[in-house]
Design a protein around this motif. Structure first.
Motif, short mmCIF file in Angstrom:
data_model
loop_
_atom_site.label_atom_id
_atom_site.label_comp_id
_atom_site.label_asym_id
_atom_site.label_seq_id
_atom_site.Cartn_x
_atom_site.Cartn_y
_atom_site.Cartn_z
N THR A 80 0.91 -1.14 -0.01
CA THR A 80 0.07 0.02 -0.08
C THR A 80 0.85 1.20 0.08
O THR A 80 0.45 2.29 -0.69
CB THR A 80 -0.92 -0.11 1.30
N GLU A 81 2.09 1.38 0.56
CA GLU A 81 2.96 2.36 0.96
C GLU A 81 3.57 2.75 -0.57
O GLU A 81 3.65 3.83 -1.00
CB GLU A 81 4.00 2.20 1.68
N ALA A 90 2.43 9.82 -10.12
CA ALA A 90 1.73 9.94 -11.15
C ALA A 90 1.05 11.30 -11.37
O ALA A 90 0.81 11.77 -12.43
CB ALA A 90 0.93 8.90 -11.46
N HIS A 91 0.30 11.60 -10.18
CA HIS A 91 -0.37 12.90 -10.06
C HIS A 91 0.51 14.02 -10.28
O HIS A 91 -0.01 14.86 -11.01
CB HIS A 91 -1.04 12.84 -8.52
N ASP A 92 1.78 13.92 -9.69
CA ASP A 92 2.53 15.18 -10.00
C ASP A 92 3.02 15.09 -11.21
O ASP A 92 3.60 16.52 -11.67
CB ASP A 92 3.95 14.89 -8.89
N HIS A 93 3.50 13.94 -11.91
CA HIS A 93 3.97 14.19 -13.11
C HIS A 93 2.95 13.41 -14.15
O HIS A 93 3.40 11.91 -14.23
CB HIS A 93 5.41 13.63 -12.96
N ALA A 122 19.83 11.68 -18.14
CA ALA A 122 20.03 12.56 -16.80
C ALA A 122 18.76 12.97 -15.95
O ALA A 122 18.65 12.70 -14.77
CB ALA A 122 20.70 13.80 -17.28
N VAL A 123 17.56 13.15 -16.76
CA VAL A 123 16.35 13.48 -16.29
C VAL A 123 15.80 12.15 -15.52
O VAL A 123 15.43 12.20 -14.18
CB VAL A 123 15.28 13.92 -17.03
N ALA A 124 15.73 10.98 -16.26
CA ALA A 124 15.24 9.81 -15.55
C ALA A 124 16.28 9.38 -14.16
O ALA A 124 15.50 8.85 -13.28
CB ALA A 124 15.40 8.60 -16.63
N LEU A 125 17.52 9.46 -14.34
CA LEU A 125 18.27 9.33 -13.22
C LEU A 125 18.01 10.05 -12.03
O LEU A 125 18.22 9.64 -10.72
CB LEU A 125 19.71 9.22 -13.62
N ARG A 126 17.49 11.43 -12.09
CA ARG A 126 17.05 12.25 -11.16
C ARG A 126 15.69 11.99 -10.41
O ARG A 126 15.35 12.41 -9.46
CB ARG A 126 17.21 13.52 -11.52
N LEU A 127 14.74 11.30 -11.45
CA LEU A 127 13.46 11.38 -11.09
C LEU A 127 13.09 10.50 -9.62
O LEU A 127 12.41 11.17 -8.88
CB LEU A 127 12.65 10.41 -12.18
N TRP A 128 13.81 9.35 -9.35
CA TRP A 128 13.27 8.75 -8.36
C TRP A 128 13.76 9.72 -6.93
O TRP A 128 13.16 9.80 -6.01
CB TRP A 128 13.89 7.45 -8.18
N GLY A 129 15.04 9.83 -7.03
CA GLY A 129 15.56 10.55 -5.89
C GLY A 129 14.81 12.16 -5.65
O GLY A 129 14.62 12.48 -4.45
N GLU A 130 14.63 12.83 -6.50
CA GLU A 130 14.14 14.20 -6.40
C GLU A 130 12.75 14.09 -6.01
O GLU A 130 12.16 15.08 -5.41
CB GLU A 130 14.09 14.96 -7.77
N HIS A 131 12.01 12.85 -6.38
CA HIS A 131 10.66 12.86 -5.86
C HIS A 131 10.27 11.84 -4.69
O HIS A 131 9.10 11.66 -4.50
CB HIS A 131 9.77 12.86 -7.01
N ARG A 133 10.83 12.03 -1.61
CA ARG A 133 10.07 12.66 -0.26
C ARG A 133 8.89 13.34 -0.57
O ARG A 133 7.72 12.94 0.08
CB ARG A 133 11.33 13.84 0.31
N THR A 134 8.62 13.98 -1.77
CA THR A 134 7.48 14.68 -2.04
C THR A 134 6.27 13.68 -2.21
O THR A 134 5.33 13.90 -2.21
CB THR A 134 7.84 15.80 -3.05
N ALA A 135 6.75 12.67 -2.95
CA ALA A 135 5.70 11.54 -3.36
C ALA A 135 5.64 10.56 -2.30
O ALA A 135 4.70 9.71 -2.61
CB ALA A 135 5.93 11.23 -4.77
N GLY A 136 6.59 10.48 -1.46
CA GLY A 136 6.58 9.49 -0.37
C GLY A 136 6.87 8.04 -0.83
O GLY A 136 6.31 7.18 -0.59
N LEU A 137 7.98 8.05 -2.12
CA LEU A 137 8.38 6.88 -2.43
C LEU A 137 9.48 6.04 -1.39
O LEU A 137 9.84 6.67 -0.49
CB LEU A 137 9.15 7.39 -3.56
#
Length: 174
Positions: A80-81, A90-93, A122-131, A133-137
């Motif tokens: 669930t997390e 997905a909502h944010d992006h 470069a964008v793909a490699l930053r996606l998970w780390g940058e989001h 905290r904000t997306a609760g990943l």
């Protein structure tokens, strides 16, 4: 189609003005008078090089579409997390096509618009780390990345191998 060496004058008598510029040729006739060695400029095709007025640049400068598959993995967390985090991402992006997940790994697929493969990666490699905290990943690491151009993606799908089309769109368990 007749090919002419660059700089050589070409005459194609009997053809209509296909370039759409017949009205502005004036009294020179349908083909216009050109001096020997003068090249004909096509009005419907932008000339190479940046053109600030029209927004056209060289093909290398124009953005292209890249299909990105990002794989992440780490310690087990409740499903669930993981789902909640992916839904928030997905909502944010809204460019995300699909996300598949399990308790210890996930895969995200989407289209990225970028100038070249390096920028898309470069964008793909930053996606998970940058989001994260904000997306609760989950605090997982990137374990895989595939970036392919649009033509390669469609060729793979047509040949029956490679990533299948993103259907169903959304967030699905593995």
């Amino acid at each position: 189609m007749r090919r002419v060496r660059p700089g050589a004058a070409a005459s194609r008598a009997g053809t209509s003005g296909a370039s759409g510029g017949g009205a502005d040729r004036g009294a020179q006739g349908a083909r216009g008078a050109r001096a020997d060695g003068e090249e004909r400029v096509l009005s419907s095709v932008p000339a190479p090089g940046p053109d600030a007025a029209s927004g056209h640049g060289t093909p290398e400068d124009l953005p292209r579409l890249w299909h990105v598959t990002l794989s992440v993995s780490g310690r087990e967390v409740p499903l669930t997390e993981v789902r909640r985090g992916l839904e928030q991402l997905a909502h944010d992006h809204p460019f995300l096509l699909t996300s598949r997940y399990a308790g210890d790994h996930a895969e995200i697929r989407y289209w990225e618009e970028a100038r070249d493969l390096h920028d898309a990666a470069a964008v793909a490699l930053r996606l998970w780390g940058e989001h994260r905290r904000t997306a609760g990943l989950p605090p997982w690491e990137i374990v895989g990345l595939e970036v392919i151009d649009r033509e390669t993606y469609h060729q793979r799908v047509a040949e029956g191998y490679g990533p299948p089309p993103a259907a169903p769109v959304g967030i699905q368990p593995f």
